[in-house]
Design an enzyme around this catalytic site. Structure first.
Site, short mmCIF file in Angstrom:
data_model
loop_
_atom_site.label_atom_id
_atom_site.label_comp_id
_atom_site.label_asym_id
_atom_site.label_seq_id
_atom_site.Cartn_x
_atom_site.Cartn_y
_atom_site.Cartn_z
N ARG A 105 0.30 -15.68 -116.03
CA ARG A 105 1.36 -15.54 -117.24
C ARG A 105 1.36 -14.14 -118.29
NH1 ARG A 105 -1.64 -19.75 -120.81
NH2 ARG A 105 -3.50 -18.41 -120.21
N LYS A 138 -3.60 -13.52 -123.43
CA LYS A 138 -5.03 -13.10 -123.14
C LYS A 138 -5.53 -11.99 -124.40
CE LYS A 138 -6.77 -16.01 -122.15
NZ LYS A 138 -6.88 -17.33 -123.08
N HIS A 169 -8.68 -15.72 -130.02
CA HIS A 169 -9.91 -15.98 -130.05
C HIS A 169 -10.99 -15.68 -130.83
CE1 HIS A 169 -7.63 -17.78 -126.58
NE2 HIS A 169 -8.09 -17.78 -126.06
N PHE A 206 0.80 -23.73 -125.04
CA PHE A 206 0.52 -24.17 -123.16
C PHE A 206 -0.90 -25.77 -123.03
CE2 PHE A 206 0.86 -18.98 -122.80
CZ PHE A 206 1.61 -19.27 -122.38
N GLY A 213 -2.87 -35.85 -127.54
CA GLY A 213 -2.31 -34.22 -128.28
C GLY A 213 -1.35 -34.28 -127.60
N TYR A 225 -8.78 -30.55 -129.98
CA TYR A 225 -8.78 -29.08 -130.10
C TYR A 225 -10.37 -28.93 -131.73
CZ TYR A 225 -7.21 -25.69 -133.66
OH TYR A 225 -7.53 -23.96 -134.10
N VAL A 233 -11.48 -27.97 -120.29
CA VAL A 233 -10.09 -27.31 -121.15
C VAL A 233 -10.28 -26.70 -122.48
CG1 VAL A 233 -7.54 -27.90 -121.79
CG2 VAL A 233 -8.35 -29.37 -119.81
N ASP A 245 -14.36 -24.67 -125.59
CA ASP A 245 -14.79 -23.83 -127.09
C ASP A 245 -16.89 -23.36 -126.25
OD1 ASP A 245 -13.02 -24.76 -129.17
OD2 ASP A 245 -13.29 -26.92 -128.31
N LEU A 276 -6.06 -21.95 -117.24
CA LEU A 276 -5.73 -22.99 -116.47
C LEU A 276 -4.43 -23.10 -116.41
CD1 LEU A 276 -8.50 -25.69 -117.40
CD2 LEU A 276 -7.85 -25.05 -114.95
#
Length: 369
Positions: A20, A80, A99, A138, A201, A249, A275, A278, A319
């Site tokens: 991406r 990223k 992150h 995303f 969500g 989330y 997905v 965490d 993903l």
């Protein structure tokens, strides 16, 4: 370069199998047409957009990895995290998903590089509008592709039991991906039951959308959100489906959704797709694993005393790169209005809040173990 020009520098992504881009050629074209922007794009052999697509709209193309020597006022833009095993101070302003704001593993190391170099981080995860909603995410495609992997992994268990799950490669568009899923479901002759946690969500709605488009009957799609989880986990209902897709989330400590005791008992569940990923968050509600999986090794075998029913878990943290062109185009378009505010970022609310949050997180390093 004129002093009143905002210089965006799109860096090459270095995360393996990341295709991406934070900026699409179309959005670059719109920024340049607006005026007041200069855009430099690093070469990349993995990016879904060809280098020539950027050059054709007026971007300057430079070698990959050259952001380190970019002009001091360049805003280094990516998706990223930066390359691992690099502790050099960061002197530029960076826009990316870092992150490191929720005390993930190594968070102090990341923020410490900015502090050491007097750089600034605008974390894409925390670019929020006045209502607190992210301006670009995303999430939908994360849920969409997460459900795709979950259903495909379940199909693989039915059709090729005991065989290693194949490498996941990017798809040119969602129609090709959906056709592949539908063909496997037809071969099996039945549909799995799938639970989507966080179904209301962005991410959860993407997962539900994929399940529907793949032909999973509505009664087989279990949609849970905050109302259903208010009683607190763990939840036996997760054990009663075939596929569990976690799309929440996570912002604070919550009881676990799943326990090892449940996994060891009789269950239908055989595939988990986390997905949310965490993985190193101390509040991870799926505390049965501690590593991220990858596109070339997508499924983790979860140990269980229930030897009759395997349990495999996917925890790939990027993903949407399965559908890199569609996901990148949508993300960049959503981000565009906020990018146009960069020249006045010191007073533009989205950017000003993100900068304050960065400084608050740097300051918190001194008071957090």
């Amino acid at each position: 370069m004129a002093t009143n020009t905002t210089h965006l520098w799109l860096r090459e992504e270095t995360k393996p199998m990341e295709h991406r881009a934070a900026l699409s050629p179309d959005v670059c074209k719109q920024l340049l047409a607006h005026g007041g922007f200069e855009i430099t794009v690093e070469e990349s052999k993995d990016r879904t957009f060809a280098d020539s697509e950027y050059a054709d709209v007026g971007c300057r193309v430079v070698p990959g990895g050259s952001w380190r020597s970019a002009p001091s006022d360049a805003i280094i833009t990516g998706l990223k995290e930066l390359p691992e095993n690099d502790t050099t101070p960061l002197t530029h302003t960076h826009v990316m998903f870092a992150h490191c704001y929720k005390q993930q593993g190594g968070w102090k190391d990341v923020l410490g590089r900015f502090a050491a170099g007097n750089g600034t981080l605008y974390d894409l995860e925390f670019l929020n509008d006045d209502s607190g909603r992210r301006v670009a995410a995303f999430g939908f495609y994360a849920g969409f592709t997460g459900a795709a992997v979950g259903i495909d992994a379940w199909c693989h268990q039915q059709l090729h039991a005991g065989e290693k799950y194949p490498v996941i490669k990017p798809y040119p568009n969602e129609d090709v991906l959906l056709d592949e899923t539908r063909a496997k479901l037809r071969e099996i002759g039945k549909a799995p039951r799938i639970m989507v946690m966080g179904a209301l969500g962005r991410c959860g709605s993407g997962a539900v959308s994929y399940a529907r488009k793949a032909g999973i009957p509505e009664e087989n799609i279990v949609k849970w959100d905050m109302a259903e989880t208010a009683k607190g986990g763990p939840f036996q209902e997760i054990m009663d489906v075939d596929i569990f897709v976690n799309c929440i989330y996570l912002s604070s400590s919550i009881p676990p959704f799943i326990t090892q005791q449940q996994i060891d008992a009789d269950r239908s569940l055989s595939v988990i797709v986390d997905v949310s990923c965490d993985t190193t968050n101390p509040f991870n509600p799926i505390p049965i694993y501690s590593v991220n999986t990858t596109f070339d090794n997508a499924l983790l075998d979860i140990p269980s005393a229930n030897s009759a029913k395997p349990l495999q878990l996917c925890s790939i943290d990027h993903l949407p790169t399965m559908l890199p062109r569609e996901a990148s185009n949508q993300f960049a378009l959503d981000l565009l209005p906020t990018l146009l505010q960069l020249p006045t970022r010191s007073i533009a609310p989205v950017w000003a809040r993100a900068e304050k949050l960065f400084h608050d997180k740097v300051a918190s390093m001194a008071t957090t173990d």
